[in-house]
Design an enzyme around this catalytic site. Sequence first.
Site, PDB file in Angstrom:
ATOM      1  N   HIS A 137      44.704  32.792  48.748  1.00 54.08           N
ATOM      2  CA  HIS A 137      44.886  31.367  48.446  1.00 54.08           C
ATOM      3  C   HIS A 137      46.347  31.100  48.040  1.00 54.08           C
ATOM      4  O   HIS A 137      46.939  30.100  48.450  1.00 54.08           O
ATOM      5  CB  HIS A 137      43.986  30.928  47.290  1.00 54.08           C
ATOM      6  CG  HIS A 137      42.526  31.134  47.505  1.00 54.08           C
ATOM      7  ND1 HIS A 137      41.816  32.112  46.870  1.00 54.08           N
ATOM      8  CD2 HIS A 137      41.632  30.462  48.288  1.00 54.08           C
ATOM      9  CE1 HIS A 137      40.540  32.049  47.232  1.00 54.08           C
ATOM     10  NE2 HIS A 137      40.395  31.061  48.090  1.00 54.08           N
ATOM     11  N   LYS A 154      41.388  40.088  51.402  1.00 56.63           N
ATOM     12  CA  LYS A 154      41.074  39.522  50.081  1.00 56.63           C
ATOM     13  C   LYS A 154      40.038  38.419  50.233  1.00 56.63           C
ATOM     14  O   LYS A 154      40.114  37.619  51.168  1.00 56.63           O
ATOM     15  CB  LYS A 154      42.337  38.953  49.447  1.00 56.63           C
ATOM     16  CG  LYS A 154      43.305  40.054  49.067  1.00 56.63           C
ATOM     17  CD  LYS A 154      44.258  39.626  47.988  1.00 56.63           C
ATOM     18  CE  LYS A 154      45.216  40.756  47.713  1.00 56.63           C
ATOM     19  NZ  LYS A 154      45.257  41.174  46.335  1.00 56.63           N
TER      20      LYS A 154
END
Length: 282
Positions: free
Chosen positions: A37, A183
């Site tokens: 992110h 991730k």
Amino acid sequence: MQVTKTVKETRDIVKEWKREGLTVGLVPTMGFLHEGHASLIKRAREENDRVAVSVFVNPTQFGPNEDLEAYPRDFERDSALCEGIGADLIFHPEPEDMYDNPCAYVSIEKLSDNLCGKTRPVHFRGVCTVVSKLFNIVTPDRAYFGQKDAQQLAIIKKMVKDLNFDIEIIGCPIVREEDGLAKSSRNTYLNAEERKAALCLSRSVAKGQEIIKNGMKAEKLLGEMTEVINAEPLAKIDYVSVVDALTMEPVEKIDRPVLVAMAVYIGKTRLIDNFSWEPAEQ
Ligand code: AMP
């Protein structure tokens, strides 16, 4: 950095930015933020005057037996991460602020039929609906999505084209752990043994990248990739597929830009990974 909960507060802030002639980048997320992110937020920071991040675990994109309740949440940590990167706004609504007995949904046909759309029938309708709402609330100039969710990225690009959203969609590369695991907020579900087993996804991706070549049969590629996953006793394949990069329809022969994507259960946790490939220019 400002934090808003309601649509109105968010709109008021963005309207002020627009009045000043500033450009706005949006990063839609479900929170429990990690470096994947962060890479999107950093890119948005570089390319826009103002950066808005949405943190919303969107109920409409979860099926009835999926992990909506269990999905990890830590707003304080998310907020600190966004502030550290220099985001200007976090929009963090409650489900009631976003949905009031809705009758309108956005679904993108055909591209949602395969891969994750097959196992998660309501998923992309939920994603397209919430992303459309976020686009209408934040009215960004650019919006940032990860290639980790490659089918989602392809669907959003098609949605923006078909519905004439005046927004540039920017795809960002997959961020991985040092050992290769992509991730994901869902990696927190894995125990130590499963965490090791989860490496079969990135190993299979690496195998695919190594052997893929123009003219190859998809069956051959998928056979070798599947073998890597099946060697791991804790892994159970949902799908491993090669699809046309634009239409998301399965291909038999590798002779055009493709997406090679997989979803694999490690214990109860469903993980995804993928790579994109295109023939070298002649
Ligand atoms: P999520 O919070 O899982 O809905 O993800 C929000 C956005 O972050 C989506 O556009 C994802 O594709 C992107 N994202 C999640 N994980 C990664 C990653 N490992 N690398 C790059 N982007 C990611």
